[in-house]
Design an enzyme around this catalytic site. Structure first.
Site, short mmCIF file in Angstrom:
data_model
loop_
_atom_site.label_atom_id
_atom_site.label_comp_id
_atom_site.label_asym_id
_atom_site.label_seq_id
_atom_site.Cartn_x
_atom_site.Cartn_y
_atom_site.Cartn_z
N LYS A 184 -8.29 27.45 33.45
CA LYS A 184 -6.46 28.18 33.43
C LYS A 184 -6.81 28.70 34.57
O LYS A 184 -5.54 29.28 35.10
CB LYS A 184 -7.18 29.38 32.29
CG LYS A 184 -6.62 28.30 31.03
CD LYS A 184 -6.54 28.89 29.70
CE LYS A 184 -6.49 28.45 28.15
NZ LYS A 184 -6.04 29.04 27.46
N GLN B 96 -9.15 33.52 24.26
CA GLN B 96 -9.47 32.13 24.31
C GLN B 96 -10.00 32.15 22.78
O GLN B 96 -10.57 32.43 22.29
CB GLN B 96 -9.90 31.43 24.59
CG GLN B 96 -10.59 30.20 24.73
CD GLN B 96 -8.84 29.56 25.60
OE1 GLN B 96 -8.70 29.65 25.32
NE2 GLN B 96 -8.99 27.70 24.49
N ASP C 158 0.50 33.57 25.64
CA ASP C 158 -0.05 32.64 25.05
C ASP C 158 1.24 32.39 23.79
O ASP C 158 0.88 31.18 23.49
CB ASP C 158 -1.62 32.72 24.06
CG ASP C 158 -2.07 31.91 24.53
OD1 ASP C 158 -2.12 30.94 25.45
OD2 ASP C 158 -3.72 32.26 24.48
#
Ligand code: GUN
Length: 290
Positions: free
Chosen positions: A53, A97, A120
């Site tokens: 990422k 994460q 997200d």
């Protein structure tokens, strides 16, 4: 003959589009998007995902910040860091994460993220907006799947779609997106407690396989001409390869592909689209903050 859906190629095109936009911002001496990623622990696959990422951000010209914590940090320390990022004007969006260690509540963590920085799309506010069709951040994998379907001009209206798996980050949200106005599919979600999964999947015009079980979808479950989207990414040992592992999809590709009209490979199908969706969300977060 089936069409192989090239997620890598489509993701590269979208990354180019984003990079052009970032270059424009830079030329105009405007702030470029800045994504932060929080990573807790030492899980190797999660570590790779986060590193990728950050790499993606660098490639399109975004700024990125990686925040790492040991596995045993108290939940309160993580929540304090999230509060800090929420209030940091320099950060446009951030992610935590998953999965997190057992002593930390994922729900509490997700709910503590400012919804306007939730790159997200996991916060209940953004998921709620998605459910009623309001603009907001979409979860990366479902967003990527929908974009692949659109760019390959795959008809969804009135077609039977079976989603295998009901996770909060893939199965459930993608089932909602595909049934929305504009996509207009007739969606069935099957899961570990469903009876006669095979019979239900066999009826599908479009199959989204997202339960993380290698080669679960076999040729006898697939109707002739079906579209198959494989979201599986299970790591299996592969001695002799550079990394020592390879990714296994949820679909028995070799035997299923000949029956399909379209099918995604693993790797190179949904995965790259998931990564690029996070960049799209970050760009939107930055634009919204102006
Ligand atoms: N773990 C697996 N997929 C994801 C994702 O899309 N975002 C985050 N934050 N964690 C994940």
């Amino acid at each position: 003959m089936y069409t192989l859906i090239d997620g890598k190629k489509v993701a590269a095109e979208i990354k180019n589009e984003i990079a052009i936009e970032v270059a424009k911002l830079r030329n105009e001496r405007k702030k470029v998007p800045h994504l932060a990623a929080i990573f807790v622990g030492d899980d190797t696959s999660s570590q790779t995902y986060v590193a990728n990422k950050v790499k993606d951000c660098n490639e399109v010209g975004f700024r990125s910040t990686l925040v790492k914590f040991e596995n045993d940090i108290p939940e309160s320390v993580l929540l304090d860091k999230i509060a800090e990022l929420n209030n940091d004007d320099d950060i446009d969006g951030f992610i935590v994460q998953l999965p997190l260690p057992d002593h930390i509540s994922e729900n509490k963590v997700i709910e503590s993220i400012d919804p306007s920085k939730d790159a997200d799309g996991f916060h209940p506010v953004n998921l709620g907006k998605m459910v009623i069709g309001l603009p907001g951040f979409l979860p990366a994998t479902p967003y990527g799947i929908v974009e692949l379907i659109k760019r390959y001009k795959i008809e969804t209206s009135g077609r039977k779609c079976v989603v295998i798996g009901r996770s909060n980050i893939v199965g459930r949200p993608v089932s909602i997106l595909l049934s929305q106005k504009g996509m207009d599919a007739t969606v069935t979600v099957v899961h570990s407690r469903t009876k006669n999964i095979k019979d239900i999947v066999k009826e599908a015009d479009i199959i989204i396989a997202a339960m993380g079980s290698p080669s679960f979808v076999t040729a006898d479950m697939v109707k002739e001409g079906a579209v198959v989207i494989d979201v599986g990414t299970t790591r299996i040992n592969a001695p002799g390869t550079k990394t020592g592992f390879k990714l296994a999809g949820d679909v028995d590709f070799e035997n299923v592909a000949p029956k399909c009209s379209f099918i995604t490979p693993v790797p190179g199908g949904v995965g790259p689209m998931t990564r690029v969706s996070l960049l799209r969300n970050t760009l939107m977060a930055a634009r919204n903050r102006k």
